[in-house]
Design an enzyme around this catalytic site. Sequence first.
Site, short mmCIF file in Angstrom:
data_model
loop_
_atom_site.label_atom_id
_atom_site.label_comp_id
_atom_site.label_asym_id
_atom_site.label_seq_id
_atom_site.Cartn_x
_atom_site.Cartn_y
_atom_site.Cartn_z
N ARG A 21 0.77 -1.08 0.04
CA ARG A 21 -0.10 -0.03 0.15
C ARG A 21 0.77 1.46 -0.01
O ARG A 21 0.30 2.29 0.01
CB ARG A 21 -0.94 0.03 1.13
CG ARG A 21 -2.31 -0.56 1.03
CD ARG A 21 -2.27 -2.18 1.36
NE ARG A 21 -3.26 -2.69 0.84
CZ ARG A 21 -3.49 -4.10 0.65
NH1 ARG A 21 -2.44 -4.95 1.42
NH2 ARG A 21 -4.47 -4.78 0.23
N THR A 67 11.29 -3.87 1.97
CA THR A 67 10.62 -4.83 2.90
C THR A 67 11.15 -6.14 2.45
O THR A 67 12.20 -6.53 1.83
CB THR A 67 8.99 -4.83 2.27
OG1 THR A 67 8.17 -5.46 2.95
CG2 THR A 67 9.03 -5.20 0.72
N LYS A 71 15.47 -6.43 4.45
CA LYS A 71 15.51 -5.54 5.66
C LYS A 71 16.78 -5.79 6.40
O LYS A 71 17.37 -4.79 6.82
CB LYS A 71 14.36 -5.47 6.46
CG LYS A 71 13.02 -4.75 5.74
CD LYS A 71 11.98 -4.25 6.66
CE LYS A 71 11.28 -5.56 7.13
NZ LYS A 71 9.81 -5.01 7.82
N GLY A 131 4.72 -11.82 21.64
CA GLY A 131 5.47 -12.24 20.70
C GLY A 131 6.73 -11.59 20.55
O GLY A 131 7.14 -10.51 21.42
N GLY A 134 10.54 -9.74 14.77
CA GLY A 134 11.02 -8.36 14.66
C GLY A 134 10.33 -7.32 14.83
O GLY A 134 10.60 -6.24 15.25
N TYR A 222 -3.63 -5.84 10.60
CA TYR A 222 -4.72 -4.92 10.13
C TYR A 222 -5.47 -5.40 9.02
O TYR A 222 -6.08 -4.73 8.43
CB TYR A 222 -3.70 -3.38 9.59
CG TYR A 222 -2.77 -3.93 8.58
CD1 TYR A 222 -3.23 -3.84 7.12
CD2 TYR A 222 -1.50 -4.00 8.68
CE1 TYR A 222 -2.29 -4.15 5.96
CE2 TYR A 222 -0.53 -4.16 7.70
CZ TYR A 222 -0.96 -4.24 6.41
OH TYR A 222 -0.03 -4.38 5.44
N GLY A 243 -3.60 -1.99 13.83
CA GLY A 243 -2.51 -2.05 12.74
C GLY A 243 -2.53 -1.15 11.68
O GLY A 243 -1.20 -0.96 11.25
#
Length: 280
Positions: A21, A67, A71, A131, A134, A222, A243
Amino acid sequence: MHPGDGHTAACLIGWPAAHSRSPLIHHYWLRTLGIPGGYSIESVPPEGFAEFVLNLRAHGYSGANVTIPHKERALQLTQPDDRARAVGAANTLYYDGDVLRSTNTDVEGFIANLDASAPGWDRTPHAVVLGAGGSARAVLFGLLERGIERIALANRSLERAQALADLFGERVVPIAWTDAPAALPGAGLLVNTTSLGMKGQPSLDLDLEPLPSDATVADLVYVPLETELLAEARGRGLRTADGLGMLLHQAVRGFELWFGARPHVTAELRALVEADLAAK
């Protein structure tokens, strides 16, 4: 608008990167701020990543988002700041003179989203984070930077939680996943950094009843926009941060670094991205 046409351009580098997005977000800001610029997607395989990044300007770009799966490699190829080093990954590249630097904007995206969604959330001294991947590293860095005194870190692999506690210091306390409910009383913030609750993933089974009535619940997932965790939190009258808000806020810093203007996360932008998510 394409790289090399005389205007500032940035890109997203991934493999693959087609469903991001980021172009929608950055094109919205370019349009509404009246800035002549561009933002493109570049699908670059791992074996070609170093060449592409080290010659970013030659490819027509003044900066980039990075991404999966690049990364960690981006961290090694650039001059990272403290945030990128602590998180162990870089998602934003920019030039400082002729030096290619990197940062991780997930930290400020997470914190800015909390500030916008639940002002005053940081008055609590205690938080619980679920969690130890990363995303958890970015969350932990942001919470510690903001002054949270004690963070209970719950993970199915206690060893991974312990590794992050060793990295971030004694304010991070590793606990077994099954001990998460016992950590909720007195915690003013609960953060889910796992994929539990995401579309196609198992639910996050956690009773929120022990949380204080003024607590905030944040979920980095999200899709769906409102996870079962957030729905239960809202049903209990707790404040929430989703999110999508983090996704939008983490994009702000990169845009500012590349195009020289600090954009705002608006209701119009959120509605635009929500519509795009619903269409997929």
